[in-house]
Write a protein that holds these residues in place. Structure first.
Motif, short mmCIF file in Angstrom:
data_model
loop_
_atom_site.label_atom_id
_atom_site.label_comp_id
_atom_site.label_asym_id
_atom_site.label_seq_id
_atom_site.Cartn_x
_atom_site.Cartn_y
_atom_site.Cartn_z
N VAL A 49 173.98 120.74 -28.22
CA VAL A 49 172.58 120.89 -27.87
C VAL A 49 172.49 121.36 -26.42
O VAL A 49 173.01 120.71 -25.51
CB VAL A 49 171.80 119.56 -28.04
CG1 VAL A 49 170.35 119.72 -27.60
CG2 VAL A 49 171.88 119.07 -29.47
N HIS A 50 171.84 122.50 -26.23
CA HIS A 50 171.61 123.06 -24.90
C HIS A 50 170.12 123.29 -24.74
O HIS A 50 169.51 124.00 -25.54
CB HIS A 50 172.36 124.39 -24.74
CG HIS A 50 171.95 125.16 -23.52
ND1 HIS A 50 172.33 124.79 -22.26
CD2 HIS A 50 171.18 126.27 -23.39
CE1 HIS A 50 171.83 125.65 -21.39
NE2 HIS A 50 171.12 126.55 -22.05
N PHE A 51 169.51 122.64 -23.74
CA PHE A 51 168.09 122.84 -23.49
C PHE A 51 167.91 124.09 -22.64
O PHE A 51 168.58 124.27 -21.63
CB PHE A 51 167.47 121.63 -22.79
CG PHE A 51 167.28 120.46 -23.71
CD1 PHE A 51 166.37 120.52 -24.76
CD2 PHE A 51 168.01 119.30 -23.54
CE1 PHE A 51 166.19 119.44 -25.61
CE2 PHE A 51 167.84 118.22 -24.38
CZ PHE A 51 166.93 118.30 -25.42
N ILE A 52 166.99 124.93 -23.07
CA ILE A 52 166.69 126.14 -22.32
C ILE A 52 165.57 125.80 -21.34
O ILE A 52 164.40 125.74 -21.70
CB ILE A 52 166.30 127.30 -23.26
CG1 ILE A 52 167.47 127.58 -24.21
CG2 ILE A 52 165.93 128.54 -22.45
CD1 ILE A 52 167.17 128.62 -25.26
N ASP A 53 165.99 125.54 -20.10
CA ASP A 53 165.06 125.24 -19.02
C ASP A 53 165.31 126.23 -17.89
O ASP A 53 166.05 127.20 -18.06
CB ASP A 53 165.19 123.79 -18.56
CG ASP A 53 166.61 123.44 -18.11
OD1 ASP A 53 167.43 124.36 -17.88
OD2 ASP A 53 166.90 122.24 -17.98
N GLU A 54 164.70 125.99 -16.72
CA GLU A 54 164.82 126.92 -15.60
C GLU A 54 166.26 127.13 -15.14
O GLU A 54 166.59 128.16 -14.56
CB GLU A 54 163.97 126.45 -14.41
CG GLU A 54 162.48 126.49 -14.67
CD GLU A 54 161.97 125.25 -15.41
OE1 GLU A 54 162.72 124.24 -15.53
OE2 GLU A 54 160.83 125.29 -15.88
N GLU A 55 167.15 126.17 -15.39
CA GLU A 55 168.55 126.28 -14.97
C GLU A 55 169.43 126.98 -16.01
O GLU A 55 170.56 127.33 -15.72
CB GLU A 55 169.11 124.89 -14.68
CG GLU A 55 168.42 124.21 -13.51
CD GLU A 55 168.96 122.82 -13.25
OE1 GLU A 55 170.04 122.49 -13.77
OE2 GLU A 55 168.30 122.06 -12.53
N SER A 56 168.91 127.21 -17.20
CA SER A 56 169.69 127.82 -18.27
C SER A 56 169.78 129.33 -18.08
O SER A 56 168.81 129.98 -17.72
CB SER A 56 169.01 127.52 -19.62
OG SER A 56 169.60 128.29 -20.64
#
Length: 139
Positions: A49-56
């Motif tokens: 699971v990888h969250f796509i946020d500002e750091e992704s």
């Protein structure tokens, strides 16, 4: 199999083609931060699971935008087989047309008739739309 993998490690990286300031095309690697990348015992399944946020590195990307970057997602897994004390390795890569946007995996964990947890591998590649209920077959 009844043997389990101990000290399981999972890593996911994205490769993409980028242009340098000089106009040359180079391949770059970006690690995708996972919610969980380690399990002391890998007994049933492991979903990355990888969250796509500002750091992704995927933040603000679209499937169309990633086509030009020729992305490839590389997944590596290693651990120790507890029965044979052998280090095991696995690697798989996914190109853009193998990635399903806005989908989730169908749950493959259930219970056998005698009450033990079991995996239904017939559902292993099945996903369903996160926007519409109902499983969809995938490759």
């Amino acid at each position: 199999r009844n043997n389990q993998i101990i000290e399981a490690n999972l890593k996911v990286s994205m490769m993409r083609s980028e242009k340098t300031d000089e106009g040359e095309s180079i391949r770059t690697f970006n690690d995708l931060k996972l919610v969980r990348s380690f399990a002391p015992v890998f007994a049933l399944s492991f979903t990355a699971v990888h969250f796509i946020d500002e750091e992704s590195p995927l933040f603000n990307e679209t499937p169309e935008g990633l086509i030009d970057q020729d992305i490839e997602v590389v997944v590596t897994f290693n651990g120790v087989d507890e029965v044979f004390s052998q280090v095991i390795y696995a690697r798989h890569s996914y190109i853009l047309n193998e990635i399903h946007w806005d989908h989730k995996f169908v749950d493959i964990i259930g219970f056998s008739p005698d009450g033990y947890r079991s995996l239904d591998y017939t559902k292993f590649h099945q996903t369903y739309s996160a926007r519409v209920d109902g499983p969809l077959a995938t490759t």
